[in-house]
Scaffold this active site. Structure first.
Site, PDB file in Angstrom:
ATOM      1  N   ARG A 125       2.981  30.502 -24.760  1.00  0.00           N
ATOM      2  CA  ARG A 125       3.087  31.550 -23.743  1.00  0.00           C
ATOM      3  C   ARG A 125       3.900  32.766 -24.217  1.00  0.00           C
ATOM      4  NH1 ARG A 125      -0.196  28.568 -23.067  1.00  0.00           N
ATOM      5  NH2 ARG A 125      -0.665  27.268 -21.274  1.00  0.00           N
ATOM      6  N   SER A 175       0.685  30.324 -12.377  1.00  0.00           N
ATOM      7  CA  SER A 175       1.723  29.368 -12.754  1.00  0.00           C
ATOM      8  C   SER A 175       3.007  30.127 -13.058  1.00  0.00           C
ATOM      9  CB  SER A 175       1.264  28.572 -13.979  1.00  0.00           C
ATOM     10  OG  SER A 175       2.234  27.638 -14.365  1.00  0.00           O
ATOM     11  N   GLU A 245       7.379  32.038 -16.620  1.00  0.00           N
ATOM     12  CA  GLU A 245       6.184  32.495 -17.322  1.00  0.00           C
ATOM     13  C   GLU A 245       5.775  33.859 -16.774  1.00  0.00           C
ATOM     14  OE1 GLU A 245       1.600  30.980 -17.334  1.00  0.00           O
ATOM     15  OE2 GLU A 245       3.109  29.508 -17.916  1.00  0.00           O
TER      16      GLU A 245
END
Length: 260
Positions: A125, A175, A245
């Site tokens: 990520r 998310s 994130e």
């Protein structure tokens, strides 16, 4: 635009689809550039070349149409191609670094460069795109010839999993947290009894604990407050730090300092 921003010292922010972004309630100061009209997706041999404003979902559907395999994992990721490279987006065991060959970018000086995938430091990520000041213009994905029906079956299965497990009935920024080493963020949040808990109009989803949903006209402040509540609770109960994130941009309401 980049050269103009540099010359005039005006703050510059790039946005794709905004699907993994929270903009603070005071907005973003300066120039905000969106590449959402950079939508072309084409094939060259066994490669799919997608402009940065195209959705990564549409790139995966184009690959399916061309019977090319390797992008199936991205069939449920809502962001743009540029955003997918920025955060090395992934799902269901696949990620951008698995199939990206190179990216055409504009650097912080306004020059156009082609950068090999291995030079983007694509990790879980994250990438060096922000650190280098790159703006992605297009991405080249190296794929393989596959069977249309097999590719479609995989994508149909992943789409079903996404729709059945994620709270798509409410607005969200996807998310929220990265997966901590050795844990699953959603499981930690669930085991902290935080599902259904919220602040203002934002709350932790009862369907998937890794999502925070906008149930009733939530502000960015509501959303950020819930994120902080989740982080503090999980840290207290399990001594695990949840790293965001989602990106948070802009400034709070009432900020008037033009230098901020």
């Amino acid at each position: 635009m980049i050269r103009f921003a540099n010359k005039t010292n005006i703050p510059f922010t790039l946005l794709g689809n905004g699907s993994n972004v929270i903009v603070r309630d005071g907005g973003i100061r300066g120039i905000v550039l969106s590449l959402k009209r950079f939508l072309n997706v084409r094939r060259e041999g066994n490669k799919v070349i997608a402009e940065s404003g195209a959705r990564i979902i549409d790139a995966s559907r184009f690959a399916l149409q061309e019977s090319l395999t390797g992008l199936e994992f991205s069939c449920g990721i809502p962001g743009t191609v540029g955003g997918a490279l920025y955060m090395n987006a992934g799902a269901y065991g696949g990620e951008v670094k698995d199939c990206l060959e190179s990216a055409l970018v504009v650097d912080s000086k306004g020059d156009i460069l082609r950068v090999a995938a291995e030079d983007l430091n694509l990790e879980y990520r994250t990438s060096n795109i922000a650190k280098k000041g790159y703006i992605v213009i297009e991405a080249t994905f190296a794929l393989q010839i596959g069977k249309h029906e097999e590719i479609k079956a995989i994508m149909d299965d992943l789409t079903y999993k996404r729709e059945s497990k994620q709270p798509l009935e409410y607005p969200s920024c996807g998310s929220v947290f990265k997966r901590p080493p050795g844990y699953f963020a959603g499981k930690l949040i669930q085991d902290s009894d935080l599902q259904g808990k919220g602040i203002g109009g934002a709350e932790v989803s009862t369907k998937h604990a890794g999502f925070i949903v906008n149930k009733n006209q939530a502000t960015a402040t509501d959303y950020i407050s819930v994120i902080e509540m989740v982080q503090k609770t999980v840290k207290y109960k399990f001594n695990v730090n949840l790293e965001r994130e989602v990106r948070i941009l802009g400034e709070d309401e009432g900020v008037t300092d033009k230098k901020s």
